[in-house]
Design a protein around this motif. Structure first.
Motif, PDB file in Angstrom:
ATOM      1  N   LYS A 188      -7.773 -66.780  10.656  1.00 33.57           N
ATOM      2  CA  LYS A 188      -7.518 -66.012  12.158  1.00 33.57           C
ATOM      3  C   LYS A 188      -6.501 -65.731  12.449  1.00 33.57           C
ATOM      4  CE  LYS A 188      -8.792 -70.281  14.550  1.00 33.57           C
ATOM      5  NZ  LYS A 188      -8.327 -71.701  15.482  1.00 33.57           N
ATOM      6  N   PRO A 189      -6.803 -64.618  13.537  1.00 31.36           N
ATOM      7  CA  PRO A 189      -6.340 -63.380  13.737  1.00 31.36           C
ATOM      8  C   PRO A 189      -5.223 -63.983  14.441  1.00 31.36           C
ATOM      9  CG  PRO A 189      -8.771 -63.252  14.187  1.00 31.36           C
ATOM     10  CD  PRO A 189      -8.637 -64.079  13.621  1.00 31.36           C
ATOM     11  N   ARG A 190      -3.923 -63.466  14.936  1.00 33.60           N
ATOM     12  CA  ARG A 190      -2.963 -63.797  15.353  1.00 33.60           C
ATOM     13  C   ARG A 190      -2.603 -62.703  16.614  1.00 33.60           C
ATOM     14  NH1 ARG A 190      -3.642 -68.653  12.917  1.00 33.60           N
ATOM     15  NH2 ARG A 190      -2.061 -69.512  12.183  1.00 33.60           N
ATOM     16  N   LEU A 191      -2.142 -63.773  17.588  1.00 33.87           N
ATOM     17  CA  LEU A 191      -1.634 -62.450  19.086  1.00 33.87           C
ATOM     18  C   LEU A 191      -1.101 -61.887  18.428  1.00 33.87           C
ATOM     19  CD1 LEU A 191      -0.126 -64.675  21.472  1.00 33.87           C
ATOM     20  CD2 LEU A 191      -2.020 -63.620  21.816  1.00 33.87           C
TER      21      LEU A 191
END
Lengths: 245, 245
Positions: free
Chosen positions: A171-174
């Motif tokens: 999942k992509p992060r900030l």
């Protein structure tokens, strides 16, 4: 980027496991490596209960909103913040523990989280998958009763461990620019960066759900904090001896 | 035991560093790997402030009881639990954040600890040494003022990172039998196991201090919890927006 960084960056939660049970030796090795994490003033406030009893796992899965992996994972652990052991030590040395301090709650909770995350890295280095189960706090009293936790102990989160039977995307992060700042807290450039992250997350959810989930981080946050969340926690903790004085 | 387990088990706090400053790129890579840790409901409540300003590092070292490594480490980071970003997101989506819930405090604090421990593993995999600095909570208001932290953000702990200039022993941990239990919390065999650990710790301190420190875990615990500890934390947190409702 070395192999450990690569391992850390490959993390994703696993919610579907093969039916392989993890041996006592394997779980013990993982938890031992976990406990080598830093601990505040050598407090070592972590206690880990491995739940083997299938009936207890069914009950805990119900508490956690029906997460089946709690029943099926190769191992299910409840990570507890434990000041009961500290109290016994203090009394054995002729002292009296001053309990209920907010600071103690903070220290104990951090101690547990550091040890658990170390254990997670240890498990993932062996090819295992994991999922934290914060939802045991939906009904922490029932979990405490099932595990016969004494006063001065609370269940912080659960952890499913096992051989993965799925291979989800990371999942992509900030963006790092949003999270890491120099010398002062500022957020001047944030709206643009978060708008871009929101687009990334929309694409991630579209791809993962075949187009049925259309959400983004900003909307998720509104869903998360607009309204009360686990309002029983304050009283539950106070009754366990964490009065937050 | 694989190399990651070996790395985790080799952890010890480093309090003396060479004068090598860590590059922005290196710190960014470490924090990025840290942020790949699990985060509750994708909250990502972590904000990291790298303190570069030497004057601020002097002030924070004073807060932390004169720990010189805060001034001299290759990098010094303050790890903050951040619900201010969450509030901005919630409002951007047209919502209103319900703040001050105990559960939010728990989630945000755990989020930060998981990310920080991942970052620590990342740093140690590169041969760096680290030391958590819980003592910034001696005066968290001063630290918050120095870093201009807004409401809904609190500094959880500091972290020194750098090239080690010492090679201390690994500190022994409580026996795994004390910490890891099956199905229920029990401590019938504990007195004997803890007595043995106390002897191990006495030998460790004797060896490390050339015989000047004679203590053990049981006595350390009495010193730690017999009496109030950071009694300002409750009010400080409430003033930052963490009212613990």
């Amino acid at each position: 980027m070395n192999e450990v960084h690569q391992l850390l960056r490959a993390h994703r939660s696993i919610r579907k496991f093969t039916d392989e049970t993890l041996s006592d030796r394997m779980v013990s090795d993982i938890v031992k490596s976990g406990l080598c994490a830093a601990t505040s003033s050598n407090l070592q406030a972590t206690t880990v209960i491995r739940v083997k009893d299938p009936d207890k796992r069914v009950r805990i899965a119900e508490v956690a909103g029906g997460q089946r992996s709690i029943e099926t994972a190769g191992a299910f652990l409840v990570w507890c913040a434990d000041l009961h052991r500290t109290r016994r030590a203090c009394e054995a040395a002729g002292g009296t523990m001053t309990s209920g301090m907010t600071e103690q709650f903070v220290i104990a909770t951090i101690d547990v989280a550091l040890a658990a995350q170390n254990a997670v890295v240890a498990a993932e280095s062996m090819g295992l998958g994991i999922c934290y189960i914060g939802a045991i706090r939906n009904d922490p009293q029932t979990v405490s009763d099932l595990l016969e936790l004494p006063r001065d102990v609370y269940p912080v989160f659960g952890l499913c461990l096992g051989v993965p039977d799925q291979d989800p995307e990371v999942k992509p992060r900030l963006p790092i620019e949003v999270v890491l700042k120099d010398d002062v807290y500022s957020f001047d450039d944030e709206p643009q960066q978060i708008a871009e992250y929101d687009e990334t997350m929309r694409a991630y959810y579209r791809s993962r759900t075949g187009g049925t989930k259309a959400s983004c981080w900003t909307e998720e946050m509104a869903g998360l904090v607009d309204g009360e969340r686990r309002p029983h926690m304050r009283q539950f903790l106070a009754e366990r001896g964490f009065e937050m004085r």
